[in-house]
Design an enzyme around this catalytic site. Structure first.
Site, PDB file in Angstrom:
ATOM      1  N   HIS A   1     -33.745 -12.119   7.953  1.00 60.93           N
ATOM      2  CA  HIS A   1     -33.169 -10.786   8.133  1.00 60.93           C
ATOM      3  C   HIS A   1     -31.918 -10.899   8.982  1.00 60.93           C
ATOM      4  O   HIS A   1     -31.932 -11.537  10.035  1.00 60.93           O
ATOM      5  CB  HIS A   1     -34.186  -9.860   8.825  1.00 60.93           C
ATOM      6  CG  HIS A   1     -33.623  -8.496   9.077  1.00 60.93           C
ATOM      7  ND1 HIS A   1     -33.650  -7.503   8.132  1.00 60.93           N
ATOM      8  CD2 HIS A   1     -32.981  -7.981  10.149  1.00 60.93           C
ATOM      9  CE1 HIS A   1     -33.063  -6.422   8.617  1.00 60.93           C
ATOM     10  NE2 HIS A   1     -32.641  -6.686   9.842  1.00 60.93           N
TER      11      HIS A   1
ATOM     12  N   ASP B   1     -40.900   4.348  10.975  1.00 60.70           N
ATOM     13  CA  ASP B   1     -39.567   3.807  11.265  1.00 60.70           C
ATOM     14  C   ASP B   1     -38.517   4.548  10.445  1.00 60.70           C
ATOM     15  O   ASP B   1     -37.443   4.878  10.941  1.00 60.70           O
ATOM     16  CB  ASP B   1     -39.502   2.312  10.942  1.00 60.70           C
ATOM     17  CG  ASP B   1     -38.065   1.818  11.001  1.00 60.70           C
ATOM     18  OD1 ASP B   1     -37.486   1.875  12.103  1.00 60.70           O
ATOM     19  OD2 ASP B   1     -37.506   1.422   9.972  1.00 60.70           O
TER      20      ASP B   1
ATOM     21  N   LYS C   1     -40.881  -3.645  10.014  1.00 58.88           N
ATOM     22  CA  LYS C   1     -40.721  -3.804   8.562  1.00 58.88           C
ATOM     23  C   LYS C   1     -40.976  -5.254   8.140  1.00 58.88           C
ATOM     24  O   LYS C   1     -41.548  -5.513   7.090  1.00 58.88           O
ATOM     25  CB  LYS C   1     -39.314  -3.356   8.160  1.00 58.88           C
ATOM     26  CG  LYS C   1     -39.167  -1.836   8.256  1.00 58.88           C
ATOM     27  CD  LYS C   1     -37.765  -1.364   7.973  1.00 58.88           C
ATOM     28  CE  LYS C   1     -36.826  -1.663   9.078  1.00 58.88           C
ATOM     29  NZ  LYS C   1     -35.651  -0.822   9.212  1.00 58.88           N
TER      30      LYS C   1
ATOM     31  N   SER D   1     -37.833  -1.531  15.162  1.00 60.43           N
ATOM     32  CA  SER D   1     -37.553  -1.060  13.810  1.00 60.43           C
ATOM     33  C   SER D   1     -37.506  -2.239  12.828  1.00 60.43           C
ATOM     34  O   SER D   1     -38.161  -2.228  11.771  1.00 60.43           O
ATOM     35  CB  SER D   1     -36.211  -0.309  13.840  1.00 60.43           C
ATOM     36  OG  SER D   1     -35.698  -0.124  12.566  1.00 60.43           O
TER      37      SER D   1
ATOM     38  N   ARG E   1     -32.402   8.771  14.634  1.00 65.63           N
ATOM     39  CA  ARG E   1     -31.522   7.998  15.528  1.00 65.63           C
ATOM     40  C   ARG E   1     -30.097   7.987  14.988  1.00 65.63           C
ATOM     41  O   ARG E   1     -29.127   8.075  15.754  1.00 65.63           O
ATOM     42  CB  ARG E   1     -32.033   6.550  15.646  1.00 65.63           C
ATOM     43  CG  ARG E   1     -33.280   6.429  16.486  1.00 65.63           C
ATOM     44  CD  ARG E   1     -33.933   5.071  16.272  1.00 65.63           C
ATOM     45  NE  ARG E   1     -33.078   3.976  16.642  1.00 65.63           N
ATOM     46  CZ  ARG E   1     -33.149   2.750  16.110  1.00 65.63           C
ATOM     47  NH1 ARG E   1     -34.051   2.469  15.182  1.00 65.63           N
ATOM     48  NH2 ARG E   1     -32.339   1.803  16.500  1.00 65.63           N
TER      49      ARG E   1
HETATM   50  N1  URA Z   1     -31.648  -2.221  11.302  1.00 63.22           N
HETATM   51  C1  URA Z   1     -32.872  -1.659  11.300  1.00 63.22           C
HETATM   52  O1  URA Z   1     -33.657  -1.850  10.381  1.00 63.22           O
HETATM   53  N2  URA Z   1     -33.206  -0.877  12.334  1.00 63.22           N
HETATM   54  C2  URA Z   1     -32.377  -0.639  13.379  1.00 63.22           C
HETATM   55  O2  URA Z   1     -32.750   0.064  14.281  1.00 63.22           O
HETATM   56  C3  URA Z   1     -31.101  -1.237  13.364  1.00 63.22           C
HETATM   57  C4  URA Z   1     -30.770  -2.036  12.303  1.00 63.22           C
END
Ligand code: URA
Length: 437
Positions: A82, A161, A187, A183, A168
């Site tokens: 990621h 999230d 995932k 966050s 946010r």
């Molecule tokens: N990417 C995400 O998945 N969440 C965040 O808070 C920032 C970047």
């Protein structure tokens, strides 16, 4: 739990108890706490952060709000990568098939571009016919036969999230290290992985521009992974300039294919090899790093990764002929080569200016619901430290019409700063593992 008391505790810099925070998050999920109270809590978090125990509660509630993929039926390591997002970052398109060619399963769930950073899903959709919205059973089947599959975040994964991120985004509370870490990790934990590599971008084109804060983000995420039994490694990589030459969607997809064909820019290839070798080490802790690098190089140069990419494209409904003929990926029709007018040294190539330039040409979004023009973008020839003479190309602009072309030319001239010297960041500056915590 009284929501206003929870907000008050955070506002005053206090630490919430596990049960109190859990109850607050659960009530939000069940619509018993409204957005305005959650927004106030997020803003208090922006100023005071979250403690380690609070961060863990947030990760757990996000993860448990949705499904966790059960991929235990696959007979090998399940490793994903990621990136926190940058400009010109097309690594996933090369890395997923490369890691699959190296024997790993890569269940990759990616995002779309937002603001100055582009997203893997948009780049994949530049391939005619490519589908990123697969059902989970299709995703599983492709993963099993091809070794990698690339889709968008489904509604089933971490819905808490998804709601918090949307809030946010509109309340200026995205750049909070524990919130970003929770966050991303919630995932990734839902993907049912056996190993995770994080590419934490740092510099002008990254979410986080300061190296110290990027290290803190990396450490927070590695520690969350480690705490939940997911071996996690983070690399801090340079985003003070775009990665590779291409910035945009279709241009980046073409560049990713060039990498798979052994014709990619040196920085992209180097990062891909380093990341693939880290993924191999996550899959097999006994392997030596030098062996892992050699195996990654071999799988790229032999065409094994290119072959996986063709199978992936075919399996996800795309035209696999793009592998032999990347010009099947359409670019916008108006083009101009921009040339240097003065001699000097390229001091910087500002990734944020280029990323916002793509948005200005219609190739990115300022809101999640916008359509994007996948064909517009830039190919940048100028690199920091390079000597320029008048007439030397700085790069090429791809635009939909003449008006876009003149805007793109201005953007490219603004992004390439000419001066006397350059101090580019090292491509990979830090490696964070659980042992370093
Ligand atoms: N990417 C995400 O998945 N969440 C965040 O808070 C920032 C970047």
């Amino acid at each position: 739990m009284i929501p206003s008391r929870v907000i008050e505790t955070k506002r005053d810099g206090g630490e919430l108890g596990v049960e109190e925070l859990e109850a607050f998050l659960q009530a939000y999920l069940e619509d018993r706490v409204p957005d305005y109270q959650m927004a106030a809590f997020l803003m208090a978090t922006y100023f005071h952060g979250l403690g380690r125990a609070e961060t863990d509660v947030l990760v757990r509630c996000m993860l448990e709000s949705g499904a966790v993929l059960d991929l235990g039926y696959l007979d090998g390591a399940r490793v994903d990568k990621h990136s926190t997002g940058g400009v010109g970052d097309k690594v996933s398109l090369v890395l997923a098939p490369l890691a699959a060619a190296l024997g790993m399963y890569v269940p990759m769930m990616s995002g779309r571009g937002l603001g100055h950073t582009a997203g893997t899903l948009d780049k994949l959709e530049a391939i005619p016919g490519f589908r990123t919205a697969l059902r989970l059973d299709e995703f599983r089947a492709i993963l099993e036969t091809v070794g990698c599959a690339m889709i968008g975040q489904t509604d089933e994964i971490a819905p808490l999230d998804r709601r918090l991120y949307a809030l946010r985004d509109v309340t200026a509370t995205v750049p909070v290290i524990p919130l970003i870490a929770a966050s991303i990790m919630s995932k990734k934990l839902a993907e049912g992985l056996t190993g995770l590599l994080l590419d934490v971008k740092v510099g002008a084109g990254a979410f986080i521009q300061d190296e110290g804060r990027a290290v803190e983000l990396a450490r927070t995420m590695v520690s969350i992974g480690d705490g939940r039994g997911l071996p996690t490694v983070a690399l801090l990589t340079a985003m003070d300039r775009p990665l590779g030459r291409a910035v945009g969607n279709a241009v980046e997809t073409r560049e990713a294919i060039a990498c798979l064909r052994g014709e990619g820019p040196a920085d992209v290839v180097e990062l891909v090899i380093e990341e693939a070798s880290e993924m191999l080490l996550l899959a097999d802790a006994a392997m030596e790093q030098a062996v892992a690098r050699e195996r990654a190089r071999e799988a790229l140069s032999s065409g094994a990764a290119l072959d996986r990419f063709a199978r992936l494209v075919d399996a996800q409904g795309g035209d696999p002929r793009v592998v032999e003929d990347p010009s099947r990926i359409a670019l916008a029709p108006e083009r101009a080569v921009v040339k240097a007018v003065e001699p000097g040294t390229v001091e910087a190539v500002d990734p944020r200016v280029l990323g916002m330039g793509v948005v200005g040409l219609g190739g990115g979004r300022t809101r999640m619901d916008q359509e994007v023009d996948l064909g517009v973008g830039f190919e940048v020839d100028a690199r920091p430290g390079q000597r320029l003479e008048p007439g030397r190309p700085l790069g090429t602009v791809y635009a939909r019409d003449a008006d876009g072309l003149s805007r793109g030319i201005r953007v490219l001239r603004e992004a390439v700063r000419v001066g006397r010297s350059a101090r580019p960041m090292p491509l990979i500056s830090h490696r964070v593992t659980a042992r370093d915590l």
